[in-house]
Every structure is written in C-alpha cells, then in structure tokens.
Design a protein around this motif. Structure first.
Motif, mmCIF file in Angstrom:
data_model
loop_
_atom_site.group_PDB
_atom_site.id
_atom_site.type_symbol
_atom_site.label_atom_id
_atom_site.label_comp_id
_atom_site.label_asym_id
_atom_site.label_seq_id
_atom_site.Cartn_x
_atom_site.Cartn_y
_atom_site.Cartn_z
ATOM 1 N N SER A 31 25.687 22.600 8.013
ATOM 2 C CA SER A 31 27.075 21.946 7.768
ATOM 3 C C SER A 31 28.097 23.354 8.422
ATOM 4 O O SER A 31 28.269 23.873 7.961
ATOM 5 C CB SER A 31 27.750 21.483 6.748
ATOM 6 N N GLU A 32 28.438 23.319 9.888
ATOM 7 C CA GLU A 32 29.812 23.735 10.521
ATOM 8 C C GLU A 32 30.634 24.500 9.642
ATOM 9 O O GLU A 32 31.253 25.354 9.809
ATOM 10 C CB GLU A 32 29.432 23.833 11.686
ATOM 11 N N VAL A 33 31.118 23.211 8.864
ATOM 12 C CA VAL A 33 32.621 22.780 8.381
ATOM 13 C C VAL A 33 31.926 23.008 6.560
ATOM 14 O O VAL A 33 31.357 22.077 6.977
ATOM 15 C CB VAL A 33 33.499 21.944 8.641
ATOM 16 N N LEU A 34 32.725 23.855 5.964
ATOM 17 C CA LEU A 34 32.364 23.082 4.462
ATOM 18 C C LEU A 34 33.751 23.049 3.854
ATOM 19 O O LEU A 34 34.671 22.945 4.423
ATOM 20 C CB LEU A 34 32.016 24.303 3.575
ATOM 21 N N PRO A 35 33.541 22.505 3.009
ATOM 22 C CA PRO A 35 35.081 21.511 1.765
ATOM 23 C C PRO A 35 35.313 23.075 2.208
ATOM 24 O O PRO A 35 35.144 24.268 1.422
ATOM 25 C CB PRO A 35 34.670 21.127 0.778
ATOM 26 N N PRO A 93 33.940 27.301 -2.933
ATOM 27 C CA PRO A 93 32.426 27.082 -1.730
ATOM 28 C C PRO A 93 32.328 29.419 -2.005
ATOM 29 O O PRO A 93 33.481 29.664 -2.431
ATOM 30 C CB PRO A 93 32.996 27.502 -0.301
ATOM 31 N N LYS A 94 31.559 29.573 -1.687
ATOM 32 C CA LYS A 94 30.947 30.717 -1.457
ATOM 33 C C LYS A 94 30.397 31.454 -0.968
ATOM 34 O O LYS A 94 30.124 30.363 0.080
ATOM 35 C CB LYS A 94 29.645 31.274 -3.185
ATOM 36 N N PHE A 95 31.035 32.880 -0.474
ATOM 37 C CA PHE A 95 30.831 33.175 0.858
ATOM 38 C C PHE A 95 29.585 35.155 0.482
ATOM 39 O O PHE A 95 31.260 35.757 -0.185
ATOM 40 C CB PHE A 95 32.051 33.640 1.613
#
Length: 289
Positions: A49-53, A112-114
């Motif tokens: 998904s290009e966009v994450l929550p 989210p983790k980056f």
C-alpha cells in the motif's frame, strides 16, 4: 558476459544454487539489528500500500490488485490480521475491519515501523530486452530476492529495445517478488538506458563490475579490491557487448570480471554476479564484527 548455453556456475561450490539462496536469506537475516523488524521473516500475509496508517488505530482503504488478492485469492475476511508495507521501509500490522465490493478497510494495531535499507546497494544494468520465454521475468525476480537496489534495461548494439508491455509486466513481477521475499524497500525498475548514458554513472561510481569473457575471475578481483557495499553490475546481451562497447565501459572506470570458462546466459551471469557480491561483502562485514 558470454551467452547462449546455460551452465552450472563453478566458483568452488560458492555458487551452488541451493547454497546461494539459503545463505542469502541467512545473511540478510543476520544483518538486521535486533531492535528492528527482521525483513526476511514474518508469519502474517503482507501486502503493498503506497499509504500506511499514520499511527495505531488509523486506517487506510486497500483497493485494486491487492484487494483482489486478499479477498478473492486468499479469501481473507473481517478481523483477519495482515501487514501492509509501502516499499519505502514502512511496515505496519493490522486487521481487516470492513469489506465491500471494491475495497476493504485496514486498521493499524500498532504504530508503523520505518527501517533504513540494510543490505548492500547494488544497481544492475543488464541487456535483457530481447530475452524470451519468461527469462527477463526470472532475472528481475531474482534480483529482487537478492536485494538489488535497482535494475535498468541496458540498450546495446545487440539488444536495442524493450517493449512498454514488458516494462509493465516486469513491475508486477517485482512487486510479487517483494511480497514473497518480504523485503521492505522496493527494487526500482528504471527506464531503459543506452551505453552513452551509462558511462557517466560508471565514472562516478566507487566500483563497477563488467562481466567479460576470459577476464580476471570475479573472486580474484574481490580479494584484491577495497571493500564496497554499493556499486554497479553491468551485464551484456546475448552475443555479448561489442569490442567498442567493452572498451568504452572500461575506459569509464569499470572492472572487467570473469564468471568461469563457460558461456552464461544474461540472467545466469546477472544472478551469479549479484549473489556473489552480496554474500562476499556480507561475509566481510560479519568478519569485522
């Protein structure tokens, strides 16, 4: 690089196919920090998904091919847990909250983790535009699994074009391979490039390896060169580069390397080079620890 006849590589057992892929996964796993998500493991289905929550409790809609895969192929339903990744190092675990005819709502169960890229940054330039029978698909699929940062179709005198239809297909292959091997950073399929445009990149790179018949063996070149974790891998077409093209690339600063006494197909040479470099530099990194 030579062409046409497939062959089992012969680097003293280093390139035994089953050893390559088992060792590659082990190497990538060991490179991950214990404080981070291990990019090569995970029990939940993972989708793009290009966009994450933005945070825990946030949601995004999943549509298109990923929606179809989740609901029609895997038959996932509400409350099933999955992961989303964005190809930029972002990963989040969540669950399916609602499903309608064209989309589903994904709700994050955590922030989210980056992650930053942790594998060597190798950029592949291979003249595979004329390959047939799914061989180009196989090349980009394995480059994705082995951690290449990008793949660029190289246009040469003997491989002068690549169709737009093929580019679209290769992008789908890359996405599927990224999901399967659970890499979090996308491998970029770059626009086709001619030799003249490649030369400045070779000149600017710290290290570039050019597959050439009867050149110094790759392992010999590696033992005598300064360790680098990023650079260029250049492989010619079936029928090989012309002598003029080889001279131009080497004059720009590339190191010619050999891959054994046999003629290798484009995809075989590409994967042999990439796998060897990835495992070699990873082993050097581990020996420093």
């Amino acid at each position: 690089m030579q062409s046409l006849a497939p062959v089992r590589p012969r680097f003293i057992g280093l390139l035994n196919p089953s050893w390559i892929f088992t060792s590659t996964l082990r190497a990538f796993s060991s490179a991950s920090s214990s404080a981070n998500v291990n990019q090569s493991r995970g029990g939940l289905p993972r989708f793009f998904s290009e966009v994450l929550p933005p945070s825990k409790g946030g949601f995004v809609k999943v549509q298109g091919d990923e929606f179809w895969h989740m609901t029609k192929v895997l038959r996932l339903t509400t409350d099933d847990r999955v992961e989303l990744f964005n190809g930029k190092g972002g990963l989040v675990e969540g669950c399916i909250q609602r499903i309608d005819r064209t989309a589903l709502d994904f709700v994050a169960l955590e922030d989210p983790k980056f992650l930053l890229p942790q594998s060597p940054q190798w950029h592949v330039f291979a003249a595979f535009g004329t390959l047939k029978g799914g061989r180009a698909d196989w090349l980009v699929e394995k480059c994705t699994e082995l951690g290449a940062s990008s793949v660029t179709p190289l246009l040469t005198e003997r491989s002068s074009s690549i169709s737009e239809n093929r580019v679209d297909r290769l992008e789908r292959v890359i996405l599927a391979a990224s999901k399967q091997c659970q890499r979090l950073h996308e491998m970029i399929l770059k626009p086709p490039m001619k030799i003249d445009s490649l030369l400045p990149l070779v000149a600017q790179s710290n290290i570039s390896f050019l597959a050439v018949a009867e050149a110094t063996p790759l392992i010999t070149s590696l033992t005598s060169s300064r360790r680098q974790s990023k650079g260029l891998i250049i492989v010619g077409p079936e029928g090989d580069f012309t002598e003029k093209e080889v001279n131009m690339i080497m004059e720009a600063g590339a190191t010619a390397v050999g891959l054994g006494p046999h003629r290798l197909r484009v995809e075989t040479a590409t994967v042999a080079l990439l796998a060897t470099l990835t495992l070699w530099f990873d082993s050097q990194q581990m020996s420093d620890c």
